[in-house]
Write a protein that holds these residues in place. Structure first.
Motif, PDB file in Angstrom:
ATOM      1  N   ALA A 196       0.832  -1.207   0.000  1.00  0.00           N
ATOM      2  CA  ALA A 196       0.000   0.000   0.000  1.00  0.00           C
ATOM      3  C   ALA A 196       0.865   1.254   0.000  1.00  0.00           C
ATOM      4  O   ALA A 196       0.576   2.221  -0.731  1.00  0.00           O
ATOM      5  N   TYR A 197       1.912   1.243   0.802  1.00  0.00           N
ATOM      6  CA  TYR A 197       2.762   2.434   0.883  1.00  0.00           C
ATOM      7  C   TYR A 197       3.512   2.661  -0.428  1.00  0.00           C
ATOM      8  O   TYR A 197       3.593   3.799  -0.919  1.00  0.00           O
ATOM      9  N   SER A 231      11.807  17.133   4.388  1.00  0.00           N
ATOM     10  CA  SER A 231      10.944  16.027   3.985  1.00  0.00           C
ATOM     11  C   SER A 231      11.010  14.844   4.938  1.00  0.00           C
ATOM     12  O   SER A 231      10.008  14.138   5.125  1.00  0.00           O
ATOM     13  N   ALA A 232      12.177  14.603   5.525  1.00  0.00           N
ATOM     14  CA  ALA A 232      12.385  13.381   6.302  1.00  0.00           C
ATOM     15  C   ALA A 232      11.423  13.219   7.475  1.00  0.00           C
ATOM     16  O   ALA A 232      10.822  12.142   7.631  1.00  0.00           O
ATOM     17  N   ALA A 237       6.800  10.177   9.784  1.00  0.00           N
ATOM     18  CA  ALA A 237       5.479  10.137  10.415  1.00  0.00           C
ATOM     19  C   ALA A 237       4.497   9.319   9.583  1.00  0.00           C
ATOM     20  O   ALA A 237       3.680   8.563  10.125  1.00  0.00           O
ATOM     21  N   GLU A 238       4.592   9.438   8.252  1.00  0.00           N
ATOM     22  CA  GLU A 238       3.725   8.648   7.377  1.00  0.00           C
ATOM     23  C   GLU A 238       4.017   7.162   7.520  1.00  0.00           C
ATOM     24  O   GLU A 238       3.093   6.326   7.550  1.00  0.00           O
ATOM     25  N   ARG A 241       2.508   5.854  10.704  1.00  0.00           N
ATOM     26  CA  ARG A 241       1.056   5.673  10.590  1.00  0.00           C
ATOM     27  C   ARG A 241       0.708   4.444   9.746  1.00  0.00           C
ATOM     28  O   ARG A 241      -0.329   3.810   9.948  1.00  0.00           O
ATOM     29  N   ALA A 242       1.601   4.120   8.801  1.00  0.00           N
ATOM     30  CA  ALA A 242       1.357   2.963   7.930  1.00  0.00           C
ATOM     31  C   ALA A 242       1.781   1.648   8.583  1.00  0.00           C
ATOM     32  O   ALA A 242       1.606   0.581   7.983  1.00  0.00           O
ATOM     33  N   GLY A 243       2.324   1.721   9.795  1.00  0.00           N
ATOM     34  CA  GLY A 243       2.772   0.517  10.481  1.00  0.00           C
ATOM     35  C   GLY A 243       4.110   0.011   9.987  1.00  0.00           C
ATOM     36  O   GLY A 243       4.422  -1.175  10.129  1.00  0.00           O
ATOM     37  N   LEU A 244       4.920   0.895   9.425  1.00  0.00           N
ATOM     38  CA  LEU A 244       6.200   0.500   8.839  1.00  0.00           C
ATOM     39  C   LEU A 244       7.390   1.088   9.599  1.00  0.00           C
ATOM     40  O   LEU A 244       8.455   1.307   9.016  1.00  0.00           O
ATOM     41  N   SER A 245       7.249   1.306  10.881  1.00  0.00           N
ATOM     42  CA  SER A 245       8.328   1.903  11.672  1.00  0.00           C
ATOM     43  C   SER A 245       9.578   1.029  11.703  1.00  0.00           C
ATOM     44  O   SER A 245      10.694   1.536  11.892  1.00  0.00           O
ATOM     45  N   ALA A 246       9.408  -0.298  11.520  1.00  0.00           N
ATOM     46  CA  ALA A 246      10.554  -1.211  11.587  1.00  0.00           C
ATOM     47  C   ALA A 246      11.041  -1.645  10.211  1.00  0.00           C
ATOM     48  O   ALA A 246      12.062  -2.329  10.110  1.00  0.00           O
ATOM     49  N   PHE A 247      10.337  -1.254   9.136  1.00  0.00           N
ATOM     50  CA  PHE A 247      10.746  -1.643   7.782  1.00  0.00           C
ATOM     51  C   PHE A 247      11.779  -0.645   7.267  1.00  0.00           C
ATOM     52  O   PHE A 247      11.537   0.564   7.281  1.00  0.00           O
TER      53      PHE A 247
END
Length: 438
Positions: A196-197, A231-232, A237-238, A241-247
């Motif tokens: 999705a991201y 931008s960073a 933050a996006e 919110r997408a649940g990708l803090s560890a990716f």
């Protein structure tokens, strides 16, 4: 060493020329065009890629298949192509319809490639696609990424889908720098949040290009002139919110003033570390470049200015004091540690770099260090003087230290110098170790 290599290539070219004379064809993609046009079931042919190095021409030729050919008729053509390429090994031949084609290789690879080619023909809005073995490379407009990517992932093959903002860019010589490349191995099953991201990324006007390895990491590059520092934080933050803090996601910039590009890991890691970037985007620093890793280590590089200037820049940047490590690579020395440790390290490194003309390229951290042995052109370094100067400086202490010369190295651990085994021609480092240990 260059002349023998060139002669070898010329000999190979000569052998290929003799082979070509015997087979009645020259060994290059253009000859493959002529040969293909004489084959039944081919309506046209063209060279799609060609290189000429040291008189050895290689490349890829594509033949357009007559519409409506049966698999048996295509198989007959494949057999002929395999025989041709066996005698013309530096020519790759693709067969297909328009911009959708497959590479003719071994029997097994060609069978897989043809299956992918047939399935690719059913994927709507592809600009191009070429299958080879169990891999396929295709192109699409950014606006059409979502449906194309979903069907490409269903192929069960290794995929690369390059997405372009326009047909003009897709057909330009700079297409690679203007594309988002979606990459997945055959066994990759991307998480829904990642899909999705990455599909949403294709809609962003501030992302100019990127390598999106769907099961491993994303590397995004901003459009020219877009601020990485600005931008960073928003992009992080996006991702949260997408649940990708560890990716793992990396962001790069393309400064419009000609300065060195910068890079920052957005995830994983502490988002507070990104605050330091604002203090590093300063005007009139064309050689300055920075790298912020997910661990929080910041590396600032400018080989045109002294380390003291870089230290002043970083010290003034908000958030630098909280970083676990800062590395400065400058004109005179390189140092690494916490911001509080850097002034002391700079003093030590500067003292070592000026201790003797036999020592250069000093790098110091609190636990390790390295230095290069230097000498006048055509001369060997004075290892006795170098060892004495390094010892007298007191810099080594409890550090693990690496002394280098050309491709050779001596390691000092617990005050004892040793030379790693396996070196050939590293007698100079043996002499240094003897001088140090004596």
């Amino acid at each position: 060493m260059k002349r023998p290599v060139a002669r070898t290539v010329l000999v190979v070219a000569a052998v290929l020329a003799v082979s070509a004379a015997l087979t009645g064809c020259s060994n290059d993609p253009a000859s493959a065009v002529r040969w293909l046009k004489g084959q039944s079931g081919i309506t046209g042919a063209e060279v799609v890629q060609s290189t000429n190095e040291e008189l050895l021409i290689s490349g890829t030729t594509r033949g357009d298949l007559k519409p409506g050919l049966s698999d048996a008729e295509i198989g007959t053509l494949v057999n002929a192509v395999q025989d041709f390429t066996k005698h013309h090994p530096n020519v790759t031949i693709e067969l297909g319809h328009g911009d959708l084609a497959f590479v003719v290789g071994s029997d097994a690879d060609t069978t897989r490639a043809i299956k992918l080619w047939h399935r690719a023909e059913k994927i709507p809005k592809l600009l191009r696609a070429v299958s080879a073995g169990n891999a396929i490379n295709a192109g699409v407009l950014r606006a059409d990424v979502a449906p194309a990517l979903a069907k490409m992932l269903d192929l069960g093959a290794q995929i690369q889908l390059d997405a372009y903002p326009s047909v003009a860019i897709a057909n330009s010589s700079t297409a690679a720098s203007g594309s988002l490349s979606y990459l997945a191995k055959a066994d990759c099953h991307p998480a829904r949040a990642v899909l999705a991201y990455t599909v949403a990324v294709a809609k962003r006007p501030d992302i100019g290009s990127g390598q999106l390895e769907l099961c491993d990491n994303l590397s995004l590059t901003l459009t020219p002139g877009t601020s990485l520092a600005a931008s960073a934080p928003a992009l992080r933050a996006e991702l949260d919110r997408a649940g990708l803090s560890a990716f793992p996601v990396n962001l790069n910039d393309q400064p419009s003033d000609g300065s060195s590009p910068d890079t920052a890991d957005l995830t994983p890691g502490d988002p507070a570390h990104l605050a330091v970037l604002a203090g590093l985007e300063v005007p009139n620093t064309l050689q300055l470049g920075y790298q912020l890793e997910s661990s929080g280590t910041l590396t600032v590089i400018d080989y045109s200015t002294p380390a003291s200037s870089l230290l002043g820049l970083v010290s003034a940047a908000s958030g630098a004091a909280s970083l676990p490590a800062v590395v400065l690579k400058a004109q005179d020395v390189a140092i690494g540690g916490t911001l509080a440790e850097l002034p002391g390290l700079l003093s030590q490194a500067t003292a070592l770099s000026t201790a003797s003309p036999t020592l250069g390229n000093v790098f110091l951290t609190t636990t390790e260090g390295s230095v290069d042995l230097t000498a006048a052109a055509g001369a060997n370094p004075d290892v006795v003087t170098a060892a004495a100067a390094l010892k007298a400086s007191g810099t080594v202490g409890s550090r693990k230290f690496f002394v280098k010369y050309a491709a050779y190295e001596a390691d000092i651990v617990d005050g004892v110098a040793t030379v790693p085994s396996g070196y050939t021609g590293g007698e100079i480092m043996d002499e240094f170790a003897k001088a140090w240990n004596g």
